[in-house]
Design an enzyme around this catalytic site. Structure first.
Site, PDB file in Angstrom:
ATOM      1  N   LYS A  21       0.836  -1.205   0.000  1.00  0.00           N
ATOM      2  CA  LYS A  21       0.000   0.000   0.000  1.00  0.00           C
ATOM      3  C   LYS A  21       0.872   1.256   0.000  1.00  0.00           C
ATOM      4  O   LYS A  21       0.663   2.164  -0.810  1.00  0.00           O
ATOM      5  CB  LYS A  21      -0.891  -0.056   1.253  1.00  0.00           C
ATOM      6  N   SER A 165       6.890  10.103  11.512  1.00  0.00           N
ATOM      7  CA  SER A 165       5.794   9.833  10.580  1.00  0.00           C
ATOM      8  C   SER A 165       6.285   9.914   9.144  1.00  0.00           C
ATOM      9  O   SER A 165       6.719  10.970   8.680  1.00  0.00           O
ATOM     10  CB  SER A 165       4.657  10.836  10.791  1.00  0.00           C
ATOM     11  N   GLN A 167       4.411   9.647   6.637  1.00  0.00           N
ATOM     12  CA  GLN A 167       3.449  10.437   5.854  1.00  0.00           C
ATOM     13  C   GLN A 167       3.826  11.915   5.892  1.00  0.00           C
ATOM     14  O   GLN A 167       3.773  12.603   4.875  1.00  0.00           O
ATOM     15  CB  GLN A 167       2.033  10.238   6.394  1.00  0.00           C
ATOM     16  N   ASP A 313       1.803  -0.474  12.415  1.00  0.00           N
ATOM     17  CA  ASP A 313       0.671  -1.054  11.684  1.00  0.00           C
ATOM     18  C   ASP A 313       0.421  -2.516  12.057  1.00  0.00           C
ATOM     19  O   ASP A 313      -0.667  -3.047  11.828  1.00  0.00           O
ATOM     20  CB  ASP A 313       0.907  -0.963  10.167  1.00  0.00           C
ATOM     21  N   LYS A 340      -5.061   6.268  14.530  1.00  0.00           N
ATOM     22  CA  LYS A 340      -5.114   5.542  13.256  1.00  0.00           C
ATOM     23  C   LYS A 340      -6.577   5.486  12.785  1.00  0.00           C
ATOM     24  O   LYS A 340      -7.402   6.261  13.251  1.00  0.00           O
ATOM     25  CB  LYS A 340      -4.496   4.150  13.414  1.00  0.00           C
ATOM     26  N   ARG A 344      -6.778   2.320  17.953  1.00  0.00           N
ATOM     27  CA  ARG A 344      -6.503   0.868  17.917  1.00  0.00           C
ATOM     28  C   ARG A 344      -6.195   0.272  19.284  1.00  0.00           C
ATOM     29  O   ARG A 344      -6.238  -0.944  19.437  1.00  0.00           O
ATOM     30  CB  ARG A 344      -5.389   0.559  16.909  1.00  0.00           C
ATOM     31  N   ARG A 386      -7.344  -3.187   9.696  1.00  0.00           N
ATOM     32  CA  ARG A 386      -6.394  -4.028  10.429  1.00  0.00           C
ATOM     33  C   ARG A 386      -7.042  -4.691  11.647  1.00  0.00           C
ATOM     34  O   ARG A 386      -6.599  -5.747  12.097  1.00  0.00           O
ATOM     35  CB  ARG A 386      -5.153  -3.222  10.824  1.00  0.00           C
TER      36      ARG A 386
HETATM   37  C1  S3P Z   1       2.454   5.121   6.180  1.00  0.00           C
HETATM   38  C2  S3P Z   1       3.011   5.591   7.344  1.00  0.00           C
HETATM   39  C3  S3P Z   1       2.487   5.242   8.678  1.00  0.00           C
HETATM   40  C4  S3P Z   1       1.591   4.017   8.617  1.00  0.00           C
HETATM   41  C5  S3P Z   1       0.590   4.095   7.505  1.00  0.00           C
HETATM   42  C6  S3P Z   1       1.291   4.216   6.175  1.00  0.00           C
HETATM   43  C7  S3P Z   1       3.064   5.524   4.905  1.00  0.00           C
HETATM   44  O1  S3P Z   1       1.740   6.325   9.181  1.00  0.00           O
HETATM   45  O2  S3P Z   1       0.945   3.832   9.854  1.00  0.00           O
HETATM   46  O3  S3P Z   1      -0.216   2.933   7.492  1.00  0.00           O
HETATM   47  O4  S3P Z   1       2.758   4.915   3.854  1.00  0.00           O
HETATM   48  O5  S3P Z   1       3.871   6.445   4.922  1.00  0.00           O
HETATM   49  P1  S3P Z   1       2.434   7.583   9.915  1.00  0.00           P
HETATM   50  O6  S3P Z   1       3.213   8.331   8.897  1.00  0.00           O
HETATM   51  O7  S3P Z   1       1.293   8.387  10.446  1.00  0.00           O
HETATM   52  O8  S3P Z   1       3.288   7.001  10.998  1.00  0.00           O
END
Ligand code: S3P
Length: 426
Positions: A21, A165, A167, A313, A340, A344, A386
């Site tokens: 993903k 993070s 993201q 995750d 999340k 969770r 999840r």
């Molecule tokens: C992800 C980063 C994680 C993860 C998410 C996917 C990504 O989140 O939990 O399922 O693809 O960069 P965070 O950046 O909030 O830690």
């Protein structure tokens, strides 16, 4: 949808899981800004990655899908057009947070929204650095989706992430693509580095030295052929299922084993799990291999500090394993779990209670005693993919059939989950 899961005699087989993903999102977004076409094979079948494709299409980019092969006809860094409609990120935190970085650099205003769960997730963690780069973003209560992003000129920054993070890191680097100069991101803990690897694959000038990433803005990105590895976070459900159910032996093929993700395997090995990597190669800069697991009792242990971030995750399904382990499992420093797709910590604890599993909840984790008996129960996914899959795995080790309400949530990352599970249960 209510799904019934009966206890399995054993799990056996060789399985291939859908594309990762995290990597699929990044390939699609970067390809949409590259010059020329990119052909991405084994693109994730999950709804989240289709939310990303929907956004890219709304920005005027042609996207063709043939099964799990996605072809994206990029028109270069400045090839997006102002969307006619609001951009729909669905359930996907990755889509909204990463797209925000790209939208900040556009010469138009856009609005991006999500479903009920996403609308409750904090976006200030991306709004702050983007504001420092000069972007103007409005949000509900200054924090929550929908976001209205007034794109324009962005400046490079040197940004230290307050939370680990990937993201947020990606959002800042993505905005940095449009800035004139070097954008620097400093991480407290090394998070997944798929963005760094992918940007380099597409031709960006990016250096990563330990926890400091430096990106030169305004690169020429070039379309290319890419193959997405299978998702290790999806494999986690089968690894734990194989460990839990006596007599099981599973091989999961072509799994992404990037070291910033594979702490899962290291952790399982450290608690005595017989997992092994049978083959290893590198595809588009990402390590890929086949992973084997056999049933065995595991010791249990502690997940804390950097490990808690690396396994964030996988914690729901590891919690299930912890309840069956010899010494139990303590989870600390995992407060990110609370923001999340669901909280969770709360949703795992609620389902544990339904199956008679003892758990002590703390603000940043939980303490799960080991050697507990799994009783059949009526579980709820609470709309979280999840959680649906973690408690399907728990159901395999219960003394009778269990049900999972809102089981369709699994499709967010892994629509084939129920079919693949049925195909390996003997
Ligand atoms: C992800 C980063 C994680 C993860 C998410 C996917 C990504 O989140 O939990 O399922 O693809 O960069 P965070 O950046 O909030 O830690």
């Amino acid at each position: 949808m209510r799904q019934t899961v009966s206890p399995a005699g054993r799990l056996e087989g060789v399985v291939r899981l859908p594309g990762d993903k995290s990597i699929s999102h990044r390939y699609a977004m970067i390809a949409s800004l590259a010059e020329g076409s990119s052909r991405i094979t084994n693109y994730s079948t999950g709804a989240d990655c289709h939310s990303t494709l929907g956004c890219v299409r709304s920005l005027g980019i042609e996207v063709l899908e043939e099964g799990t092969t996605v072809t994206i006809h990029g028109r270069g860094l400045h090839g997006w057009r102002a969307p006619h409609n609001d951009l729909d990120a669905g359930n996907s935190g990755s889509t909204i947070r990463m797209m925000s970085g790209l939208l900040a650099g556009q010469p138009f205003t856009s609005r991006i929204f999500g479903d009920e769960s996403l609308s409750r997730r904090p976006m200030d963690r991306v709004m702050k650095p983007l504001a420092q780069m000069g972007a103007k973003i409005e949000a509900r209560e200054n924090r929550f989706p929908p976001l209205v992003i007034h794109g324009g000129e962005v400046h490079p920054i040197d940004y230290t992430l307050p939370v680990a993070s990937a993201q947020v890191k990606t959002c800042v680097l993505f905005a940095g693509l449009f800035a004139d100069g070097e954008t620097i991101v400093r991480e407290p803990i090394r998070s997944r580095d798929h963005t760094e690897i992918a940007l380099r694959e597409f031709g960006a000038d990016l250096r990563a030295e330990r926890k400091v990433i430096t990106l030169k803005g305004r690169p020429t990105l070039t379309g290319r052929e890419l193959t997405v590895p299978s998702d290790l976070s999806s494999a986690a459900f089968f690894l734990v299922a194989g460990l839990l159910v006596p007599g099981s032996s599973l091989v999961i093929q072509n799994v992404g084993l990037n070291p910033t993700r594979s702490s899962l395997l290291d952790f399982l090995l450290s608690i005595g799990a017989p997992v092994s990597v049978l083959r290893l190669e590198s595809v588009n800069g990402e390590p890929i291999g086949d992973v084997q697991v056999r049933h065995a009792p595991v010791r249990g242990g502690v997940i804390e500090k950097d490990l808690a971030a690396a396994l964030i995750d996988e914690i729901p399904v590891l919690a299930v394993l912890g309840a069956a382990s010899e010494q139990g499992l303590v989870i600390r420093d995992a407060q990110e779990l609370r923001i999340k797709e669901t909280d969770r910590i709360a949703t795992v604890a609620e389902n544990f209670q339904r199956m008679g599993i003892e758990v002590a909840v703390t603000p940043d984790g939980m303490r799960i005693p080991g050697k507990q008996k799994f009783r059949p129960a009526s579980f709820d996914s609470f709309g979280d993919h999840r959680i649906a899959m973690a408690f399907a795995v728990a159901s395999l080790a219960a003394g009778g059939p269990s049900t999972i309400d809102n089981a369709e949530a699994a499709s967010v990352s892994f629509p084939e989950f129920w079919d693949i599970l049925a195909s390996v249960a003997r």
